[in-house]
Scaffold this motif. Structure first.
Motif, PDB file in Angstrom:
ATOM      1  N   LYS A  79     -68.038 -66.643   8.541  1.00 29.96           N
ATOM      2  CA  LYS A  79     -66.690 -66.829   9.066  1.00 29.96           C
ATOM      3  C   LYS A  79     -65.675 -66.176   8.137  1.00 29.96           C
ATOM      4  O   LYS A  79     -65.853 -66.173   6.915  1.00 29.96           O
ATOM      5  N   PRO A  80     -64.573 -65.652   8.700  1.00 27.59           N
ATOM      6  CA  PRO A  80     -63.540 -65.069   7.836  1.00 27.59           C
ATOM      7  C   PRO A  80     -62.845 -66.151   7.028  1.00 27.59           C
ATOM      8  O   PRO A  80     -62.839 -67.320   7.386  1.00 27.59           O
ATOM      9  N   ALA A  81     -62.251 -65.731   5.933  1.00 29.57           N
ATOM     10  CA  ALA A  81     -61.582 -66.690   5.064  1.00 29.57           C
ATOM     11  C   ALA A  81     -60.362 -67.262   5.759  1.00 29.57           C
ATOM     12  O   ALA A  81     -59.647 -66.572   6.482  1.00 29.57           O
ATOM     13  N   LYS A  82     -60.129 -68.558   5.567  1.00 24.87           N
ATOM     14  CA  LYS A  82     -58.971 -69.225   6.149  1.00 24.87           C
ATOM     15  C   LYS A  82     -57.713 -68.848   5.362  1.00 24.87           C
ATOM     16  O   LYS A  82     -57.805 -68.435   4.205  1.00 24.87           O
ATOM     17  N   PRO A  83     -56.537 -69.029   5.981  1.00 26.81           N
ATOM     18  CA  PRO A  83     -55.300 -68.724   5.264  1.00 26.81           C
ATOM     19  C   PRO A  83     -55.195 -69.548   3.983  1.00 26.81           C
ATOM     20  O   PRO A  83     -55.425 -70.755   3.982  1.00 26.81           O
ATOM     21  N   GLY A  84     -54.867 -68.878   2.919  1.00 28.32           N
ATOM     22  CA  GLY A  84     -54.757 -69.568   1.639  1.00 28.32           C
ATOM     23  C   GLY A  84     -56.002 -69.496   0.802  1.00 28.32           C
ATOM     24  O   GLY A  84     -55.974 -69.739  -0.407  1.00 28.32           O
ATOM     25  N   GLU A  85     -57.169 -69.185   1.457  1.00 30.26           N
ATOM     26  CA  GLU A  85     -58.410 -69.080   0.702  1.00 30.26           C
ATOM     27  C   GLU A  85     -58.540 -67.683   0.125  1.00 30.26           C
ATOM     28  O   GLU A  85     -58.081 -66.707   0.701  1.00 30.26           O
ATOM     29  N   LYS A  86     -59.195 -67.606  -0.995  1.00 28.83           N
ATOM     30  CA  LYS A  86     -59.390 -66.325  -1.670  1.00 28.83           C
ATOM     31  C   LYS A  86     -60.615 -65.632  -1.084  1.00 28.83           C
ATOM     32  O   LYS A  86     -61.710 -66.197  -1.055  1.00 28.83           O
ATOM     33  N   GLU A  87     -60.416 -64.413  -0.577  1.00 26.08           N
ATOM     34  CA  GLU A  87     -61.528 -63.681   0.027  1.00 26.08           C
ATOM     35  C   GLU A  87     -62.455 -63.161  -1.056  1.00 26.08           C
ATOM     36  O   GLU A  87     -62.040 -62.887  -2.183  1.00 26.08           O
ATOM     37  N   ALA A  88     -63.711 -63.011  -0.672  1.00 27.77           N
ATOM     38  CA  ALA A  88     -64.697 -62.487  -1.618  1.00 27.77           C
ATOM     39  C   ALA A  88     -64.396 -61.030  -1.910  1.00 27.77           C
ATOM     40  O   ALA A  88     -64.006 -60.267  -1.026  1.00 27.77           O
ATOM     41  N   LYS A  89     -64.599 -60.637  -3.136  1.00 23.85           N
ATOM     42  CA  LYS A  89     -64.329 -59.247  -3.528  1.00 23.85           C
ATOM     43  C   LYS A  89     -65.348 -58.302  -2.936  1.00 23.85           C
ATOM     44  O   LYS A  89     -65.058 -57.170  -2.611  1.00 23.85           O
ATOM     45  N   GLU A  90     -66.599 -58.780  -2.788  1.00 25.17           N
ATOM     46  CA  GLU A  90     -67.652 -57.943  -2.231  1.00 25.17           C
ATOM     47  C   GLU A  90     -68.211 -58.636  -0.998  1.00 25.17           C
ATOM     48  O   GLU A  90     -68.345 -59.861  -0.965  1.00 25.17           O
ATOM     49  N   PRO A  91     -68.563 -57.862   0.029  1.00 27.65           N
ATOM     50  CA  PRO A  91     -69.112 -58.485   1.226  1.00 27.65           C
ATOM     51  C   PRO A  91     -70.490 -59.056   0.929  1.00 27.65           C
ATOM     52  O   PRO A  91     -71.201 -58.571   0.050  1.00 27.65           O
ATOM     53  N   PRO A  92     -70.891 -60.115   1.663  1.00 30.51           N
ATOM     54  CA  PRO A  92     -72.233 -60.657   1.477  1.00 30.51           C
ATOM     55  C   PRO A  92     -73.286 -59.604   1.755  1.00 30.51           C
ATOM     56  O   PRO A  92     -73.041 -58.604   2.427  1.00 30.51           O
ATOM     57  N   ALA A  93     -74.481 -59.867   1.229  1.00 32.10           N
ATOM     58  CA  ALA A  93     -75.574 -58.891   1.386  1.00 32.10           C
ATOM     59  C   ALA A  93     -75.889 -58.648   2.854  1.00 32.10           C
ATOM     60  O   ALA A  93     -76.181 -57.526   3.270  1.00 32.10           O
ATOM     61  N   ASP A  94     -75.864 -59.722   3.687  1.00 29.15           N
ATOM     62  CA  ASP A  94     -76.171 -59.560   5.102  1.00 29.15           C
ATOM     63  C   ASP A  94     -75.155 -58.648   5.782  1.00 29.15           C
ATOM     64  O   ASP A  94     -75.511 -57.807   6.601  1.00 29.15           O
ATOM     65  N   ASP A  95     -73.850 -58.811   5.448  1.00 31.32           N
ATOM     66  CA  ASP A  95     -72.824 -57.954   6.038  1.00 31.32           C
ATOM     67  C   ASP A  95     -73.004 -56.500   5.610  1.00 31.32           C
ATOM     68  O   ASP A  95     -72.836 -55.582   6.404  1.00 31.32           O
ATOM     69  N   ALA A  96     -73.337 -56.282   4.356  1.00 27.64           N
ATOM     70  CA  ALA A  96     -73.558 -54.916   3.879  1.00 27.64           C
ATOM     71  C   ALA A  96     -74.735 -54.276   4.595  1.00 27.64           C
ATOM     72  O   ALA A  96     -74.682 -53.103   4.980  1.00 27.64           O
ATOM     73  N   LEU A  97     -75.806 -55.053   4.808  1.00 26.05           N
ATOM     74  CA  LEU A  97     -76.970 -54.520   5.511  1.00 26.05           C
ATOM     75  C   LEU A  97     -76.619 -54.188   6.953  1.00 26.05           C
ATOM     76  O   LEU A  97     -77.021 -53.143   7.482  1.00 26.05           O
ATOM     77  N   THR A  98     -75.847 -55.065   7.604  1.00 23.20           N
ATOM     78  CA  THR A  98     -75.444 -54.811   8.988  1.00 23.20           C
ATOM     79  C   THR A  98     -74.597 -53.551   9.086  1.00 23.20           C
ATOM     80  O   THR A  98     -74.759 -52.741  10.009  1.00 23.20           O
ATOM     81  N   LYS A  99     -73.669 -53.361   8.143  1.00 24.80           N
ATOM     82  CA  LYS A  99     -72.834 -52.161   8.151  1.00 24.80           C
ATOM     83  C   LYS A  99     -73.670 -50.901   7.987  1.00 24.80           C
ATOM     84  O   LYS A  99     -73.417 -49.883   8.642  1.00 24.80           O
ATOM     85  N   LYS A 100     -74.674 -50.972   7.124  1.00 18.74           N
ATOM     86  CA  LYS A 100     -75.546 -49.807   6.943  1.00 18.74           C
ATOM     87  C   LYS A 100     -76.276 -49.478   8.245  1.00 18.74           C
ATOM     88  O   LYS A 100     -76.394 -48.311   8.634  1.00 18.74           O
ATOM     89  N   GLN A 101     -76.775 -50.501   8.919  1.00 19.41           N
ATOM     90  CA  GLN A 101     -77.507 -50.279  10.164  1.00 19.41           C
ATOM     91  C   GLN A 101     -76.594 -49.700  11.241  1.00 19.41           C
ATOM     92  O   GLN A 101     -76.977 -48.783  11.976  1.00 19.41           O
ATOM     93  N   VAL A 102     -75.374 -50.239  11.346  1.00 19.48           N
ATOM     94  CA  VAL A 102     -74.436 -49.745  12.357  1.00 19.48           C
ATOM     95  C   VAL A 102     -74.023 -48.309  12.057  1.00 19.48           C
ATOM     96  O   VAL A 102     -73.973 -47.459  12.959  1.00 19.48           O
ATOM     97  N   ASN A 103     -73.730 -48.012  10.803  1.00 17.83           N
ATOM     98  CA  ASN A 103     -73.340 -46.642  10.442  1.00 17.83           C
ATOM     99  C   ASN A 103     -74.471 -45.656  10.698  1.00 17.83           C
ATOM    100  O   ASN A 103     -74.245 -44.541  11.182  1.00 17.83           O
TER     101      ASN A 103
END
Length: 459
Positions: free
Chosen positions: A140-164
């Motif tokens: 889930k995306p970060a809620k307002p006021g929450e600090k977003e992660a500096k790096e995407p999770p490993a699963d998101d990075a893998l998905t982006k690689k597959q889509v690209n």
């Protein structure tokens, strides 16, 4: 006169290898049919079908397609065969109501000719999730006021690689065939779809045809460029259509590469070998189990499997078998059922439609295994409560008839018990045919007494 051979050679080259060559009117059109998910069986069928069309000197291969998608490895095998085929390939989404989704869209883009029937659609070519537990929701995306992660999770990075990777792949196919590359990339990144008429307007496909004769009529006289860099002019109007339906090899491969069937074959194989090892000599369990296990392993190496799932399934079956040989009042057996269910759930490492194992099948196989194991356990418990009828304990108290009396020693003789002849000795004289009861064993000799005497003592 000396120039005639040269003119003959030039004429032969013009007929056989020059660009713009036209097929003879008698060259057939080969039709291959794909109806269902793209997998190892359909890939083998299409690759062999295109090779056969080349041998039969067909002028065109038509792939009549209706698919929800399929495995990436199988799709790429088909596309490689299309790109290398010296015979032009036309992918035709047919009949009405059919679709060329996901892997079907890539194959459509790779073909020399892309056509659809009115009422069909294509698109939704985004790669599905590979790996992880099926049905795992995205982060889930970060809620307002929450600090977003500096790096995407490993699963998101893998998905982006597959889509690209998928977007670049279909974009390259679109550029090769001169089709709409922008929409192709959009189909991958946004999972959009198009109807037949919309696809024709956006130059995603080349033709909209009501049926196969209509498509062949529209293709007549068209010039296509094949892998051999030669331009081939089609003469498909009125051409002979040769349909090659899936043969027994394709049908067998489609059955055994079904994940549910592969799981059942693996169970039969393991249990058959266990039965053979526990009861050597029957041969049935070993033969059937060996064949089923080899077929299961062959199917699994063609499918995207999770090796942790295979390990858990084998562990579960081993624990359930151990429960039968070393009864632990169900503890080992229940652990084996749990390991089997978890392993079967994560066995197939993809969410491609048509390649999942239904939960009903998993639970059914687990229940069958549990009933089998606990049935054996129940029989073992009943056997433990029965009186011993063999061995030393079974000899004492047994009745037997005196077979012979020793010469010169009326207190000794022989009896037949448990399939063997025993020497006996009694405190009273024995006679042939007399009923005696065993009261003790001393080595290879039995102490007996007359049956009527023991009954009188009991009174």
């Amino acid at each position: 006169m000396n120039k005639h051979p040269l003119w003959g050679a030039l004429l032969l080259l013009a007929l056989c290898g020059l660009p713009g060559m036209a097929w003879s009117a008698g060259a057939p059109v080969t039709v291959l049919t794909v109806d269902g998910a793209i997998g190892p069986a359909s890939a083998d069928y299409l690759v062999r079908g295109m090779a056969r069309a080349e041998e039969e000197k067909a002028q065109l291969v038509v792939i009549r397609m209706d698919t929800p998608g399929g495995l990436d490895t199988s799709m790429r095998s088909i596309i490689k065969a299309i790109l290398a085929s010296p015979v032009p390939v036309a992918t035709y989404v047919n009949p009405g109501g059919a679709r060329a989704a996901s892997a079907g869209t890539y194959i459509l883009y790779a073909s020399h000719v892309a056509a659809m029937t009115p009422g069909t659609n294509l698109g939704a070519a985004t790669p599905v999730q590979i790996g992880g537990m099926p049905g795992t929701p995205p982060d889930k995306p970060a809620k307002p006021g929450e600090k977003e992660a500096k790096e995407p999770p490993a699963d998101d990075a893998l998905t982006k690689k597959q889509v690209n990777d998928a977007a670049a792949y279909i974009r390259g196919l679109a550029q090769l065939r001169g089709r709409n590359a922008q929409w192709a990339e959009q189909a991958v990144r946004e999972a959009v779809s198009l109807s037949a008429e919309e696809a024709l307007q956006q130059k995603v496909i080349d033709y909209v045809a009501s049926d196969l004769p209509d498509l062949l009529k529209q293709l007549d006289g068209k010039t296509l460029k094949t892998a051999a860099a030669a331009e081939v002019k089609l003469q498909t109007a009125g051409a002979t259509v040769v349909e090659h339906a899936p043969d027994w090899r394709t049908q067998l491969l489609a059955v055994i590469t079904n994940p549910s069937v592969a799981l059942i074959l693996m169970m039969i194989g393991v249990y058959g070998l266990l039965f053979e090892f526990s009861n050597p000599g029957s041969a049935v369990g070993g033969v059937v189990g060996g064949i089923c296990l080899i077929l299961a392993l062959y199917a699994l190496q063609l499918l995207p499997v999770n090796y942790a799932g295979i390990a858990l399934i084998l562990l579960g079956m081993a624990l359930m078998a151990a429960e039968a040989f070393m009864p632990s009042f169900g503890v080992i057996g229940i652990g084996g059922v749990a390991a089997f269910v978890v392993g079967a759930v994560i066995l197939i490492d993809t969410e491609v439609p048509g390649f999942g194992i239904p939960l009903v099948v998993i639970v059914g196989l687990a229940l069958v295994s549990a009933l089998l194991i606990f049935g054996i356990l129940g029989m073992a418990m009943k056997a433990r409560r029965r009186d011993v009828v063999s061995g030393d304990a079974g000899l004492v108290g047994s009745l037997a008839a005196v077979a012979a009396v020793q010469a010169g020693n009326p207190l000794g003789g022989w009896v037949q018990l448990q399939g063997e002849q025993w020497q006996v000795v009694s405190r009273a004289p024995l006679r042939p045919g007399q009923q005696v009861r065993v009261v003790a064993r001393e080595g290879l000799r039995l102490d007996v007494e007359a049956a009527d005497e023991s009954s009188r003592e009991g009174d």
